[in-house]
Design a protein around this motif. Structure first.
Motif, mmCIF file in Angstrom:
data_model
loop_
_atom_site.group_PDB
_atom_site.id
_atom_site.type_symbol
_atom_site.label_atom_id
_atom_site.label_comp_id
_atom_site.label_asym_id
_atom_site.label_seq_id
_atom_site.Cartn_x
_atom_site.Cartn_y
_atom_site.Cartn_z
ATOM 1 N N ASN A 56 0.812 -1.212 0.000
ATOM 2 C CA ASN A 56 0.000 0.000 0.000
ATOM 3 C C ASN A 56 0.846 1.262 0.000
ATOM 4 N N ASP A 57 2.165 1.101 -0.079
ATOM 5 C CA ASP A 57 3.070 2.253 -0.064
ATOM 6 C C ASP A 57 3.296 2.849 -1.445
ATOM 7 N N PHE A 58 2.633 2.298 -2.443
ATOM 8 C CA PHE A 58 2.802 2.776 -3.814
ATOM 9 C C PHE A 58 1.436 3.106 -4.405
ATOM 10 N N TYR A 59 1.402 3.998 -5.358
ATOM 11 C CA TYR A 59 0.145 4.308 -6.030
ATOM 12 C C TYR A 59 0.360 4.242 -7.536
ATOM 13 N N VAL A 60 -0.740 4.255 -8.276
ATOM 14 C CA VAL A 60 -0.625 4.104 -9.720
ATOM 15 C C VAL A 60 -0.367 5.458 -10.367
ATOM 16 N N SER A 61 0.294 5.415 -11.495
ATOM 17 C CA SER A 61 0.555 6.614 -12.272
ATOM 18 C C SER A 61 -0.739 7.058 -12.949
ATOM 19 N N GLU A 62 -1.017 8.350 -12.964
ATOM 20 C CA GLU A 62 -2.279 8.867 -13.493
ATOM 21 C C GLU A 62 -2.141 9.196 -14.977
ATOM 22 N N LEU A 63 -2.693 8.330 -15.798
ATOM 23 C CA LEU A 63 -2.574 8.485 -17.247
ATOM 24 C C LEU A 63 -3.244 9.765 -17.739
ATOM 25 N N SER A 64 -4.444 10.067 -17.226
ATOM 26 C CA SER A 64 -5.168 11.246 -17.689
ATOM 27 C C SER A 64 -4.373 12.523 -17.449
ATOM 28 N N SER A 65 -3.773 12.639 -16.262
ATOM 29 C CA SER A 65 -2.970 13.828 -15.953
ATOM 30 C C SER A 65 -1.746 13.909 -16.854
ATOM 31 N N TYR A 66 -1.133 12.747 -17.097
ATOM 32 C CA TYR A 66 0.039 12.703 -17.977
ATOM 33 C C TYR A 66 -0.322 13.178 -19.389
ATOM 34 N N LEU A 67 -1.440 12.681 -19.921
ATOM 35 C CA LEU A 67 -1.855 13.076 -21.265
ATOM 36 C C LEU A 67 -2.242 14.554 -21.317
ATOM 37 N N GLN A 68 -2.803 15.047 -20.229
ATOM 38 C CA GLN A 68 -3.179 16.453 -20.189
ATOM 39 C C GLN A 68 -1.968 17.361 -20.350
ATOM 40 N N THR A 69 -0.842 16.944 -19.780
ATOM 41 C CA THR A 69 0.382 17.748 -19.927
ATOM 42 C C THR A 69 0.941 17.685 -21.343
ATOM 43 N N LYS A 70 0.636 16.598 -22.055
ATOM 44 C CA LYS A 70 1.166 16.424 -23.410
ATOM 45 C C LYS A 70 0.289 17.069 -24.480
ATOM 46 N N ASN A 79 -6.846 21.650 -35.430
ATOM 47 C CA ASN A 79 -8.228 21.953 -35.054
ATOM 48 C C ASN A 79 -8.917 20.768 -34.388
ATOM 49 N N THR A 80 -8.164 19.689 -34.167
ATOM 50 C CA THR A 80 -8.733 18.477 -33.583
ATOM 51 C C THR A 80 -8.972 18.665 -32.093
ATOM 52 N N CYS A 81 -10.153 18.299 -31.643
ATOM 53 C CA CYS A 81 -10.461 18.416 -30.215
ATOM 54 C C CYS A 81 -9.571 17.481 -29.410
ATOM 55 N N PRO A 82 -8.793 17.985 -28.469
ATOM 56 C CA PRO A 82 -7.951 17.089 -27.656
ATOM 57 C C PRO A 82 -8.786 16.320 -26.640
ATOM 58 N N TYR A 83 -8.935 15.025 -26.859
ATOM 59 C CA TYR A 83 -9.815 14.229 -26.009
ATOM 60 C C TYR A 83 -9.064 13.125 -25.258
ATOM 61 N N LEU A 84 -7.759 13.096 -25.341
ATOM 62 C CA LEU A 84 -7.001 12.009 -24.712
ATOM 63 C C LEU A 84 -7.201 11.991 -23.201
ATOM 64 N N SER A 85 -7.012 13.133 -22.543
ATOM 65 C CA SER A 85 -7.117 13.163 -21.083
ATOM 66 C C SER A 85 -8.554 12.935 -20.627
ATOM 67 N N LYS A 86 -9.540 13.494 -21.362
ATOM 68 C CA LYS A 86 -10.944 13.271 -21.008
ATOM 69 C C LYS A 86 -11.322 11.805 -21.186
ATOM 70 N N GLY A 87 -10.856 11.209 -22.269
ATOM 71 C CA GLY A 87 -11.213 9.825 -22.552
ATOM 72 C C GLY A 87 -10.677 8.835 -21.547
ATOM 73 N N THR A 88 -9.573 9.171 -20.895
ATOM 74 C CA THR A 88 -8.948 8.247 -19.938
ATOM 75 C C THR A 88 -9.171 8.639 -18.483
ATOM 76 N N GLN A 89 -9.999 9.649 -18.230
ATOM 77 C CA GLN A 89 -10.102 10.197 -16.872
ATOM 78 C C GLN A 89 -10.741 9.247 -15.863
ATOM 79 N N LYS A 90 -11.492 8.239 -16.337
ATOM 80 C CA LYS A 90 -12.121 7.268 -15.436
ATOM 81 C C LYS A 90 -11.665 5.843 -15.739
ATOM 82 N N TRP A 91 -10.417 5.705 -16.124
ATOM 83 C CA TRP A 91 -9.862 4.364 -16.296
ATOM 84 C C TRP A 91 -9.341 3.898 -14.943
#
Length: 397
Positions: A56-70, A79-91
């Motif tokens: 329990n001393d470790f946690y998972v890496s947050e993919l949505s936050s990572y994609l949001q920075t990218k 002109n493409t809507c960036p949906y990567l972080s939204k699409g993965t926010q509840k994985w």
């Protein structure tokens, strides 16, 4: 031998995508914990990987936050809507704490509403009727079509989208988790995320998600619900397809395994199924983050570091598995890590096991007249975190 002279993990080593295990074995034996070229720390031994997964001393890496920075870089001047972080926010595999716990409860309850056994039986009938006159079969397509039939029934996409579209959708979503993704691939993944918002027009599973979320007083937006639906389809399709393909590949190349499947019942088959999960390890890596500074093998790992846990290597560790590079159908005990471990133990593990228990024998009975076509090279995808076969030919004996 100093650390600089030891082998360093490199998934672009020659032959890695065809067979990663020689490289992983060398890493496990010569440099079982080390820092990679992108400042990640990679673990290869079963003991280390298992300990971190179950702690329990470790946690998972947050993919949505990572994609949001990218996203500002990926979608700059488009002109493409960036949906990567939204699409993965509840994985769920990238969520921590109560958010993760609550979502697991909602998804678990929603899946239990289905009669999976009946869905699988109906799908098998349609599948084998489709291929009954075939002389050659692409085993990847065979397994993919079966999973498509199951998936369309579970998620309400029947008669709406084609097999090829759902197959592509699932694979592109899976690739969003992989390493070293070029900008143009991220843009393609984003397009598939947007495309998929239209496929769940009549879904009992979506209704179940809303129902159980409300019972737990969870406020999920439409974007949240779609994110949950997307990971459900990807997990149900991609990992199941890979599990089945590699399991059947190993069985069809060994007459003893064919006989084992056809002449044994539930208990013995369950042992083989667990062994096939261990041997194949479709999910090759998972990621954890350490809260505090830790030390492994005299290596000081700063807090908040990314720890890549090589499940594929751990599942072939000879310190835990006798003859790890062989399929031993009645291997016991078999505490493999194919589904991870701890609080983030794979939510779909029970579904994967059920699918294999219900479909393995009838599939092998149908395919026993085929053999691996060694004249046609097996095509492996150039993916790192998930080992995926693009094409695997079998032909009539």
């Amino acid at each position: 031998m100093d650390n600089e002279s030891k082998i360093v993990w490199n998934p672009y080593t020659k032959g890695y995508f065809d067979n990663p295990y020689p490289h992983l074995k060398q890493c496990r034996e010569e440099n079982p914990v080390h820092k990679g070229v992108h400042n990640e720390f990679i673990f290869f031994k079963y003991e280390d990987v298992s300990k971190i997964l179950r702690s329990n001393d470790f946690y998972v890496s947050e993919l949505s936050s990572y994609l949001q920075t990218k996203e500002p870089y990926i979608f700059k001047n488009t002109n493409t809507c960036p949906y990567l972080s939204k699409g993965t926010q509840k994985w769920p595999m990238y969520l921590n704490g109560d958010e993760h716990k609550n979502l697991r409860a909602v998804m678990g309850k929603s899946f239990k509403e289905f009669e999976l056994n009946q869905v699988i039986k109906e799908s098998l009938t349609i599948l084998n009727d489709r291929y009954k006159n075939s002389i050659t079969i692409d085993l990847v397509d065979y397994c993919s079509y079966f999973i498509f039939l199951v998936t369309e029934k579970l998620f309400g996409i029947k008669d709406f989208e084609s097999f090829e579209n759902i197959k592509k959708y699932s694979n592109m979503l899976a690739r969003s988790q992989d390493l070293f993704i070029p900008k143009q691939i991220y843009e393609e993944i984003n397009s598939w995320f947007l495309w998929g918002k239209n496929i769940f027009h009549d879904s009992k599973y979506k209704e179940n998600i809303r129902f159980f979320a409300n019972k737990l007083n969870l406020e999920y937006t439409d974007e949240d619900i779609y994110s949950i639906m997307s990971i459900s389809v990807m997990a149900a399709f991609e990992t199941s397809k890979d599990n089945l393909t590699m399991a059947l590949f190993e069985i069809l190349r060994d007459q003893k395994l064919i006989n084992y499947v056809l002449h044994n019942d539930t208990k013995e088959l369950n042992l083989l199924i667990e062994e096939l999960f261990r041997f194949s390890s479709p999910l090759q890596y998972t990621v954890r983050v350490n809260n505090e500074v830790i030390e492994y093998n005299n290596i000081v790992i700063p807090a908040k570091s990314k720890l890549y846990l090589c499940l594929a290597s751990a599942n072939r560790d000879p310190e835990n598995f006798t003859a790890p590079d062989k399929v031993i159908p009645n291997r016991t005990p078999n505490e493999h890590l194919a589904f991870g471990g701890g609080n983030h133990f794979c939510l779909g593990a029970q579904i994967s096991r059920q699918e294999m228990r219900y479909c393995l024998k009838p599939m092998v009975d149908f395919l026993k007249r085929f053999r691996i076509d060694d004249s046609v090279p097996t095509k492996w995808a150039r993916q790192i975190f998930m080992r995926t076969t693009n094409s695997l030919s079998i032909k009539l004996k």
